[in-house]
Design a protein around this motif. Sequence first.
Motif: not given
Length: 400
Positions: A221-247
Amino acid sequence: MVKENVQAGTKAVWAGEKDYLVHGATQVPIVLSVAYGYDDMDEWYDVAIGKKKGHIYGRNTNPTVQAFEDKVKILEGAEAATSFSTGMAAISNTLSTFLVPGDRIVSMKDTYGGTNKIFTEFLPRQQIDVVLCETGNHEQIEAEVAKGCKILYLETPTNPTVKITDIERMARAGHESGAIVIVDNTFATPMNQNPISLGVDLVIHSATKFLGGHADALGGVVCGPHELVEKIYHYREINGATMDPMAAYLMIRGMKTLHLRVRQQCENAMALAKYLQTKDMVESVYYPGIETHPNHHIAKKQMKDFGGMLSFAVKGGVDTVRDLLPKLQFANRAANLGAVETTVGPARTTSHVECTPEERAAVGIPEGLIRVSCGIEEIEDIIADFEQAFSHAESVLQVK
Ligand SMILES: *Cc1c(COP(=O)(O)O)cnc(C)c1O
């Protein structure tokens, strides 16, 4: 939403869950659905473009995963959080979000083994200039940061010799150069250290360790200001290293006892460190809570407690390790940490397995170094267990 002014332990139990409870359930559900359906085409569109709250597809967002992110975010005092399949995914995705060829990153020699591999193997081949300073050498880090860098990346306490870096001082240095300052807070946990309150931009956790706490789920997990976290989220949603709901569910469940576990782990670590200092076979003990630790005063300033991780070096090196560790009854000999069970391992087979003995020596890791992740057992039993293992190792040493 849990009130801001309650203690961290209360937040660990309650925070982040309310929005995700359904049908009167008191626990967050595990939503396994990959996709979310819409009869109203306009609503679908609004959710898809982020104008309206909701979910579209599991690689992007998931309610169980979001509840986990909300809990960590509240515990770290951050505006936003986004999660990953592993701690390494959190680290690599965060770095890749911001670094482009020609950039410079300043960090330190003693980061987690996987992080160090990113610095030495993967970033250089993307023409990113990586500068690794002596861990704990604040002046050197400041001098390198002052030359300009995109990211200042820190880890404190470090793995496995629990070195401490002054977060507030480093955040100031980083910001003077316009760098994004990142801290891997895995060893400290949000119970003992909140880097954002010390001026840091982004906080990373391997949730696999203390947050989950039961060595049964991987996550980051990564925490921080909206502005930075949104960019990291966008990178992750496209590249796909998503956390599993069970985890995510296992993390939420684990975090409800985070404060209790960590309290006990800190208590056990302090007692074990003091005990180890009395043993003839022990050459040195590394724990930020003991006054002989070189940066004890910094740890005292920035941490609420000193954490559940310690290490010690035994006389006789690898041979002693070979005699000692198999005798422990109440310790897993394994590569993970942060679990409820005490876990031990030599640095040469865990955190620094990729290094040669010379490389380990260069970063101050003796071959006889044993890392201990203290569990939540009763400390009397753990000390008695080490006592009988030392007796055995001593008798073997005499026979030899
Ligand atoms: C374990 C660990 C990581 C990597 O986390 P994974 O979940 O194993 O990918 C990163 N940093 C630290 C300090 C760790 O202990």
